[in-house]
Design an enzyme around this catalytic site. Sequence first.
Site, PDB file in Angstrom:
ATOM      1  N   SER A 140       0.847  -1.200   0.000  1.00 13.71           N
ATOM      2  CA  SER A 140       0.000   0.000   0.000  1.00 13.71           C
ATOM      3  C   SER A 140       0.881   1.248   0.000  1.00 13.71           C
ATOM      4  O   SER A 140       1.633   1.487   0.959  1.00 13.71           O
ATOM      5  CB  SER A 140      -0.882   0.021   1.253  1.00 13.71           C
ATOM      6  OG  SER A 140      -1.381   1.333   1.453  1.00 13.71           O
TER       7      SER A 140
ATOM      8  N   HIS B 118      -1.192  -1.358  -4.153  1.00 12.35           N
ATOM      9  CA  HIS B 118      -2.451  -0.957  -3.519  1.00 12.35           C
ATOM     10  C   HIS B 118      -2.473   0.550  -3.327  1.00 12.35           C
ATOM     11  O   HIS B 118      -1.539   1.128  -2.754  1.00 12.35           O
ATOM     12  CB  HIS B 118      -2.577  -1.670  -2.168  1.00 12.35           C
ATOM     13  CG  HIS B 118      -3.909  -1.539  -1.516  1.00 12.35           C
ATOM     14  ND1 HIS B 118      -5.001  -2.295  -1.892  1.00 12.35           N
ATOM     15  CD2 HIS B 118      -4.326  -0.733  -0.519  1.00 12.35           C
ATOM     16  CE1 HIS B 118      -6.040  -1.958  -1.119  1.00 12.35           C
ATOM     17  NE2 HIS B 118      -5.660  -1.033  -0.283  1.00 12.35           N
TER      18      HIS B 118
ATOM     19  N   MET C 273     -11.834   4.715  -0.602  1.00 12.13           N
ATOM     20  CA  MET C 273     -12.543   4.923   0.657  1.00 12.13           C
ATOM     21  C   MET C 273     -13.190   6.316   0.564  1.00 12.13           C
ATOM     22  O   MET C 273     -12.743   7.301   1.173  1.00 12.13           O
ATOM     23  CB  MET C 273     -11.554   4.854   1.829  1.00 12.13           C
ATOM     24  CG  MET C 273     -11.040   3.439   2.044  1.00 12.13           C
ATOM     25  SD  MET C 273      -9.549   3.369   3.030  1.00 12.13           S
ATOM     26  CE  MET C 273      -8.332   3.535   1.724  1.00 12.13           C
TER      27      MET C 273
ATOM     28  N   GLY D 122      -0.561   1.671   9.546  1.00 13.53           N
ATOM     29  CA  GLY D 122       0.133   1.465  10.819  1.00 13.53           C
ATOM     30  C   GLY D 122      -0.736   1.104  12.006  1.00 13.53           C
ATOM     31  O   GLY D 122      -0.304   1.176  13.157  1.00 13.53           O
TER      32      GLY D 122
ATOM     33  N   ASP E 127      -6.672  -6.266   4.371  1.00 12.07           N
ATOM     34  CA  ASP E 127      -6.038  -4.957   4.304  1.00 12.07           C
ATOM     35  C   ASP E 127      -6.025  -4.277   5.667  1.00 12.07           C
ATOM     36  O   ASP E 127      -7.078  -3.922   6.193  1.00 12.07           O
ATOM     37  CB  ASP E 127      -6.867  -4.119   3.313  1.00 12.07           C
ATOM     38  CG  ASP E 127      -6.334  -2.738   3.101  1.00 12.07           C
ATOM     39  OD1 ASP E 127      -6.959  -1.989   2.326  1.00 12.07           O
ATOM     40  OD2 ASP E 127      -5.298  -2.389   3.701  1.00 12.07           O
ATOM     41  N   GLY E 128      -4.779  -4.172   6.223  1.00 13.41           N
ATOM     42  CA  GLY E 128      -4.662  -3.426   7.484  1.00 13.41           C
ATOM     43  C   GLY E 128      -3.995  -4.261   8.561  1.00 13.41           C
ATOM     44  O   GLY E 128      -4.531  -5.296   8.943  1.00 13.41           O
ATOM     45  N   GLY E 129      -2.820  -3.804   9.004  1.00 12.28           N
ATOM     46  CA  GLY E 129      -2.124  -4.506  10.094  1.00 12.28           C
ATOM     47  C   GLY E 129      -1.500  -5.823   9.678  1.00 12.28           C
ATOM     48  O   GLY E 129      -1.265  -6.713  10.499  1.00 12.28           O
TER      49      GLY E 129
ATOM     50  N   GLY F 222       1.354  -2.125   4.177  1.00 13.61           N
ATOM     51  CA  GLY F 222       1.914  -0.781   3.984  1.00 13.61           C
ATOM     52  C   GLY F 222       3.131  -0.588   4.871  1.00 13.61           C
ATOM     53  O   GLY F 222       4.277  -0.713   4.438  1.00 13.61           O
TER      54      GLY F 222
HETATM   55  C1  DX5 Z   1      -6.214   1.823   5.649  1.00 15.11           C
HETATM   56  C2  DX5 Z   1      -5.708   1.401   4.282  1.00 15.11           C
HETATM   57  C3  DX5 Z   1      -4.711   0.258   4.363  1.00 15.11           C
HETATM   58  C4  DX5 Z   1      -3.464   0.676   5.047  1.00 15.11           C
HETATM   59  C5  DX5 Z   1      -2.602  -0.526   5.303  1.00 15.11           C
HETATM   60  O1  DX5 Z   1      -7.372   2.582   5.494  1.00 15.11           O
HETATM   61  O2  DX5 Z   1      -6.803   0.943   3.515  1.00 15.11           O
HETATM   62  O3  DX5 Z   1      -4.375  -0.172   3.046  1.00 15.11           O
HETATM   63  O4  DX5 Z   1      -2.776   1.590   4.244  1.00 15.11           O
HETATM   64  O5  DX5 Z   1      -1.517  -0.054   6.034  1.00 15.11           O
HETATM   65  P1  DX5 Z   1      -0.811  -1.012   7.103  1.00 15.11           P
HETATM   66  O6  DX5 Z   1      -0.362  -2.219   6.316  1.00 15.11           O
HETATM   67  O7  DX5 Z   1       0.334  -0.177   7.619  1.00 15.11           O
HETATM   68  O8  DX5 Z   1      -1.842  -1.337   8.141  1.00 15.11           O
HETATM   69 ZN    ZN Z   2      -6.506  -0.107   1.430  1.00 13.90          ZN
END
Ligand code: DX5
Ligand code: ZN
Length: 218
Positions: free
Chosen positions: A9, A34, A69, A149, A179-181, A201
Site C-alpha cells: 500500500s 495498492h 474509501m 500502521g 487490508d490493514g495490520g 503498507g
Molecule cells: C487503511 C488502508 C490500508 C493501510 C494498510 O485505510 O486501507 O491499506 O494503508 O496499512 P498497514 O499495512 O500499515 O496497516
Molecule cells: Zn486499502
Amino acid sequence: MNKVLVAPSILSADFNHLLDDIKKVEEAGAEWLHFDVMDGHFVPNISFGQPVLKCIAKSHNLVNDVHIMISDPFKYAPEFIKAGANILTFHYEAVNSDQEVFQVIDLIHDYGCKAGLSIKPNTPVEKVFPFIHSLDLVLIMSVEPGFGGQKFIQESFTKVFRLKEKIKQENAKCLIEIDGGINDETAKIAKMAGVDVLVAGSYLFGHDDIKERIEKLR
Ligand code: DX5
Ligand code: ZN
C-alpha cells in the site's frame, strides 16, 4: 494452495521518492500496487486522488489495485478507471442499497475494469454474499479504514474464513484480499483462513529488507 499475492500500500511510501519506492517493491516481487484513496468524508483522512494515480499508473508493471474509501463511488468510479485502475474496490457502506452495489459493480465492468467490494470491520461478512458471483474481489478491512500502521483486528480471520466457505460452496470466482495490520505474523493466519491477496503498507515501506519481508508474507 495457490501462492498468495502481495499488494504493497503506497499510503506508507515515501512521497519524496514515490517512484523509487514503487520500483523497490516491484523488484522485490510484489504483484499488485495498492492505492488507498481517502476523501476526508467517508473516512477521517485525506490521501490522494486521480492525478497521482494517472501519474504513476503506467510507471510500473504491477496491477493497479485501487481502494476508494470515498463517498459516492458511482460518481467517481469512471475517473479512477480512466486514470489507470485495473481493479477498483469501493465500500459497501458508501452506498445505500444492494441495488446500488450492483449498479456500481456494473459501471466498473462497463468501463473494462475489475470490480471489488470492501467492508469495514463492523460490517458483517454476510452483507457481501449476494454479490460474490458479480465481483472479482472482496476486500476485508482488518483495521478501521483511514490510516496505515494500525493494529490488526483479530475477528477479521473469522470473516475471511466464512467468506471463503461461501465462495467454495457457491463455486464463485472472486478473490479475497485483506487490508490493514498485515505483517509476517498476521499474514500466516490470514492465509490459513483463505486470503488470496495481502495488502501491507507499514510492514514493507521504510524498511531496508523489503524483499525478505515480502517473502516472509508469502
Ligand atoms: C487503511 C488502508 C490500508 C493501510 C494498510 O485505510 O486501507 O491499506 O494503508 O496499512 P498497514 O499495512 O500499515 O496497516
Ligand atoms: Zn486499502
